[in-house]
Design an enzyme around this catalytic site. Sequence first.
Site, PDB file in Angstrom:
ATOM      1  N   HIS A 136     -18.501  -3.747  24.212  1.00 28.87           N
ATOM      2  CA  HIS A 136     -18.903  -3.439  25.588  1.00 28.87           C
ATOM      3  C   HIS A 136     -18.059  -2.350  26.233  1.00 28.87           C
ATOM      4  CE1 HIS A 136     -21.352  -6.943  25.001  1.00 28.87           C
ATOM      5  NE2 HIS A 136     -21.827  -6.908  26.224  1.00 28.87           N
ATOM      6  N   HIS A 149     -20.311   0.226  27.714  1.00 24.58           N
ATOM      7  CA  HIS A 149     -20.337   0.498  29.162  1.00 24.58           C
ATOM      8  C   HIS A 149     -20.032   1.967  29.439  1.00 24.58           C
ATOM      9  CE1 HIS A 149     -19.522  -3.968  30.292  1.00 24.58           C
ATOM     10  NE2 HIS A 149     -20.809  -3.702  30.292  1.00 24.58           N
ATOM     11  N   LYS A 185     -21.174 -19.227  23.211  1.00 21.56           N
ATOM     12  CA  LYS A 185     -20.791 -18.823  24.566  1.00 21.56           C
ATOM     13  C   LYS A 185     -20.335 -20.034  25.376  1.00 21.56           C
ATOM     14  CE  LYS A 185     -21.598 -15.935  28.459  1.00 21.56           C
ATOM     15  NZ  LYS A 185     -22.327 -14.888  29.137  1.00 21.56           N
ATOM     16  N   LYS A 232     -21.301 -15.765  35.348  1.00 22.21           N
ATOM     17  CA  LYS A 232     -20.982 -14.458  35.949  1.00 22.21           C
ATOM     18  C   LYS A 232     -22.213 -14.018  36.732  1.00 22.21           C
ATOM     19  CE  LYS A 232     -17.586 -12.482  32.785  1.00 22.21           C
ATOM     20  NZ  LYS A 232     -17.311 -11.408  31.806  1.00 22.21           N
ATOM     21  N   HIS A 268     -29.044  -1.892  28.294  1.00 18.90           N
ATOM     22  CA  HIS A 268     -27.686  -2.403  28.085  1.00 18.90           C
ATOM     23  C   HIS A 268     -27.461  -2.816  26.612  1.00 18.90           C
ATOM     24  CE1 HIS A 268     -23.977  -4.590  28.758  1.00 18.90           C
ATOM     25  NE2 HIS A 268     -24.535  -5.675  28.258  1.00 18.90           N
ATOM     26  N   ARG A 326     -12.298 -15.302  26.752  1.00 18.52           N
ATOM     27  CA  ARG A 326     -13.646 -14.849  27.144  1.00 18.52           C
ATOM     28  C   ARG A 326     -13.798 -13.332  27.010  1.00 18.52           C
ATOM     29  NH1 ARG A 326     -17.563 -16.968  32.113  1.00 18.52           N
ATOM     30  NH2 ARG A 326     -19.270 -15.553  31.593  1.00 18.52           N
ATOM     31  N   GLU A 339     -12.216 -15.821  32.392  1.00 20.65           N
ATOM     32  CA  GLU A 339     -11.812 -14.673  31.574  1.00 20.65           C
ATOM     33  C   GLU A 339     -10.327 -14.335  31.732  1.00 20.65           C
ATOM     34  OE1 GLU A 339     -14.928 -11.708  31.049  1.00 20.65           O
ATOM     35  OE2 GLU A 339     -13.398 -10.207  30.711  1.00 20.65           O
ATOM     36  N   GLU A 353     -26.698  -8.572  21.291  1.00 19.63           N
ATOM     37  CA  GLU A 353     -25.757  -9.601  21.747  1.00 19.63           C
ATOM     38  C   GLU A 353     -25.636 -10.723  20.710  1.00 19.63           C
ATOM     39  OE1 GLU A 353     -23.898  -9.046  24.281  1.00 19.63           O
ATOM     40  OE2 GLU A 353     -24.977  -7.768  25.689  1.00 19.63           O
ATOM     41  N   ASN A 393     -16.755  -9.424  25.108  1.00 18.52           N
ATOM     42  CA  ASN A 393     -17.025  -8.021  25.436  1.00 18.52           C
ATOM     43  C   ASN A 393     -16.886  -7.098  24.227  1.00 18.52           C
ATOM     44  OD1 ASN A 393     -17.599  -8.377  28.190  1.00 18.52           O
ATOM     45  ND2 ASN A 393     -15.427  -8.648  28.594  1.00 18.52           N
ATOM     46  N   ARG A 399     -21.642 -20.924  51.384  1.00 18.80           N
ATOM     47  CA  ARG A 399     -20.477 -21.000  50.477  1.00 18.80           C
ATOM     48  C   ARG A 399     -20.808 -21.638  49.123  1.00 18.80           C
ATOM     49  NH1 ARG A 399     -18.122 -22.617  55.335  1.00 18.80           N
ATOM     50  NH2 ARG A 399     -17.053 -20.893  56.358  1.00 18.80           N
TER      51      ARG A 399
HETATM   52  P1  NAD Z   1     -33.970  -7.277  32.853  1.00 17.13           P
HETATM   53  O1  NAD Z   1     -33.713  -8.449  33.677  1.00 17.13           O
HETATM   54  O2  NAD Z   1     -34.133  -5.969  33.537  1.00 17.13           O
HETATM   55  O3  NAD Z   1     -35.270  -7.549  31.985  1.00 17.13           O
HETATM   56  C1  NAD Z   1     -35.705  -6.554  31.091  1.00 17.13           C
HETATM   57  C2  NAD Z   1     -37.189  -6.194  31.323  1.00 17.13           C
HETATM   58  O4  NAD Z   1     -37.993  -7.203  30.741  1.00 17.13           O
HETATM   59  C3  NAD Z   1     -37.601  -6.113  32.781  1.00 17.13           C
HETATM   60  O5  NAD Z   1     -38.536  -5.087  32.943  1.00 17.13           O
HETATM   61  C4  NAD Z   1     -38.256  -7.474  33.015  1.00 17.13           C
HETATM   62  O6  NAD Z   1     -39.169  -7.464  34.082  1.00 17.13           O
HETATM   63  C5  NAD Z   1     -38.946  -7.690  31.711  1.00 17.13           C
HETATM   64  N1  NAD Z   1     -39.192  -9.057  31.339  1.00 17.13           N
HETATM   65  C6  NAD Z   1     -38.358 -10.115  31.482  1.00 17.13           C
HETATM   66  N2  NAD Z   1     -38.859 -11.186  30.862  1.00 17.13           N
HETATM   67  C7  NAD Z   1     -40.072 -10.815  30.354  1.00 17.13           C
HETATM   68  C8  NAD Z   1     -41.050 -11.489  29.598  1.00 17.13           C
HETATM   69  N3  NAD Z   1     -40.875 -12.736  29.162  1.00 17.13           N
HETATM   70  N4  NAD Z   1     -42.174 -10.825  29.277  1.00 17.13           N
HETATM   71  C9  NAD Z   1     -42.318  -9.509  29.660  1.00 17.13           C
HETATM   72  N5  NAD Z   1     -41.412  -8.813  30.334  1.00 17.13           N
HETATM   73  C10 NAD Z   1     -40.296  -9.464  30.669  1.00 17.13           C
HETATM   74  O7  NAD Z   1     -32.843  -7.054  31.744  1.00 17.13           O
HETATM   75  P2  NAD Z   1     -31.989  -8.044  30.822  1.00 17.13           P
HETATM   76  O8  NAD Z   1     -31.711  -7.286  29.593  1.00 17.13           O
HETATM   77  O9  NAD Z   1     -32.591  -9.394  30.718  1.00 17.13           O
HETATM   78  O10 NAD Z   1     -30.641  -8.205  31.661  1.00 17.13           O
HETATM   79  C11 NAD Z   1     -29.821  -7.092  31.951  1.00 17.13           C
HETATM   80  C12 NAD Z   1     -28.960  -7.454  33.138  1.00 17.13           C
HETATM   81  O11 NAD Z   1     -28.164  -8.571  32.790  1.00 17.13           O
HETATM   82  C13 NAD Z   1     -28.020  -6.352  33.571  1.00 17.13           C
HETATM   83  O12 NAD Z   1     -28.043  -6.251  34.974  1.00 17.13           O
HETATM   84  C14 NAD Z   1     -26.662  -6.831  33.106  1.00 17.13           C
HETATM   85  O13 NAD Z   1     -25.612  -6.381  33.934  1.00 17.13           O
HETATM   86  C15 NAD Z   1     -26.830  -8.314  33.205  1.00 17.13           C
HETATM   87  N6  NAD Z   1     -25.952  -9.088  32.313  1.00 17.13           N
HETATM   88  C16 NAD Z   1     -25.283 -10.121  32.861  1.00 17.13           C
HETATM   89  C17 NAD Z   1     -24.478 -10.906  32.065  1.00 17.13           C
HETATM   90  C18 NAD Z   1     -23.773 -12.094  32.669  1.00 17.13           C
HETATM   91  O14 NAD Z   1     -22.966 -12.714  31.978  1.00 17.13           O
HETATM   92  N7  NAD Z   1     -24.071 -12.451  33.889  1.00 17.13           N
HETATM   93  C19 NAD Z   1     -24.354 -10.638  30.699  1.00 17.13           C
HETATM   94  C20 NAD Z   1     -25.078  -9.576  30.170  1.00 17.13           C
HETATM   95  C21 NAD Z   1     -25.887  -8.803  30.980  1.00 17.13           C
HETATM   96  N1  GLY Z   2     -21.324 -11.324  28.919  1.00 17.15           N
HETATM   97  C1  GLY Z   2     -19.929 -11.582  28.809  1.00 17.15           C
HETATM   98  C2  GLY Z   2     -19.492 -12.791  29.560  1.00 17.15           C
HETATM   99  O1  GLY Z   2     -20.298 -13.531  30.073  1.00 17.15           O
HETATM  100  O2  GLY Z   2     -18.340 -13.035  29.644  1.00 17.15           O
END
Ligand code: NAD
Ligand code: GLY
Length: 366
Positions: free
Chosen positions: A253, A257, A232, A148, A270, A246, A242, A190, A250, A126
Amino acid sequence: MGSRRRVNVDTLNVELGTRSYPILIDAGLIGRAEVFRQHLPARDVLVLSNTTVAPLYLPALAASLGGRRIVEVILPDGEAHKTLASAARVLDVLVANRFGRDCAVLALGGGVVGDLAGFAAACYQRGVAFAQVPTTLLAQVDSAVGGKTGVNHPGGKNLIGAFHQPVLVVSDTATLATLPERELRAGLAEVIKYGLICDAALFAWLEEHLDELLARDGAALAHVIRRSCEIKAAVVGRDEREQGERALLNLGHTFGHALESATGYEEWLHGEAVGAGLSMAAAMSRECGLLTGAEAGRIVRLLERAGLPTRIASVTPAAALEHMRIDKKVLGGRLRLVLLRGIGTAYLTADYPPAALERTLAAHCG
Ligand code: NAD
Ligand code: GLY
């Protein structure tokens, strides 16, 4: 666990009462054992990473975590692995190693690993402690902060998730040196978003210093990571779940999306979809008479200089609209959009002429 010397690092806090946590930003933090000694008391730590990031940074991180029981889970790289099955694998390893409620799950990688680790930490017993060591620009400015967490479902992206705040975010800006160029540019979308939402000075700074960011100048990167996290953290501190403000995070987005989903998540990263979405949000705001042509032009120019797309050829306006209608921001049958009243002023509204949306999609899709 060694000396208690206080860590001298650029730090800002996400203020959430008893769940407040620090974000540390600096080059080389992964190699500084005192950072983890001071901020991560757990003796049992599961580190979740992937096959790209682990060989680069896990040895140094493991050395900094020395003196604890460390269990590693290394997933294949890619969004395709942000699934319930991967979360189950993490949970299985926690159970198999008899980790208790005082353990921590630590994410080393981009947003995929971060969202997944946070979700597993939210579910295990939990909720156990969770730390983020983000290694992409997108994760350092956005996904690692705010709690998130989640995984994808075949029926949609991020459909399964939980709010679960980390106890610590360690953004080692030196890790960005190995990030592929395209990923760096995607993260910039972003950052541009934050300027548009609430910080005209950040937007103007980006216009002036974009080339330094693209050249990975350490000071420039640290500046935008800190400013993005400040924005943020403040928004999340006021509206963690949100319920209102918050949603402004987006901006771009809802368009982005829709384009991602219409292209099966295969054409763009993304951040690239967000880039096109920001251009469409700007055009829509112009259509509604909220933004001047000069302001909309500045936005498109900055996105283009960052190497981000501003329109999409492979999706028709009708398909884009259909995908927008299944957005989480549809309320009472009305699609709400984040629009701009100027650079640095965003607001959420369902009150816009439908024809303005149709014209925007017609100009940017197909
Ligand atoms: P990702 O985690 O896939 O990383 C992008 C690529 O870069 C991958 O191939 C990874 O292995 C590589 N990589 C990472 N760090 C590296 C480094 N220092 N050197 C070399 N390669 C490296 O993608 P991302 O853009 O970081 O994240 C996208 C994800 O985040 C999506 O799933 C999206 O839904 C999520 N997201 C979440 C939130 C949230 O608030 N939780 C907000 C925005 C996006
Ligand atoms: N990436 C948007 C949020 O965290 O609310």
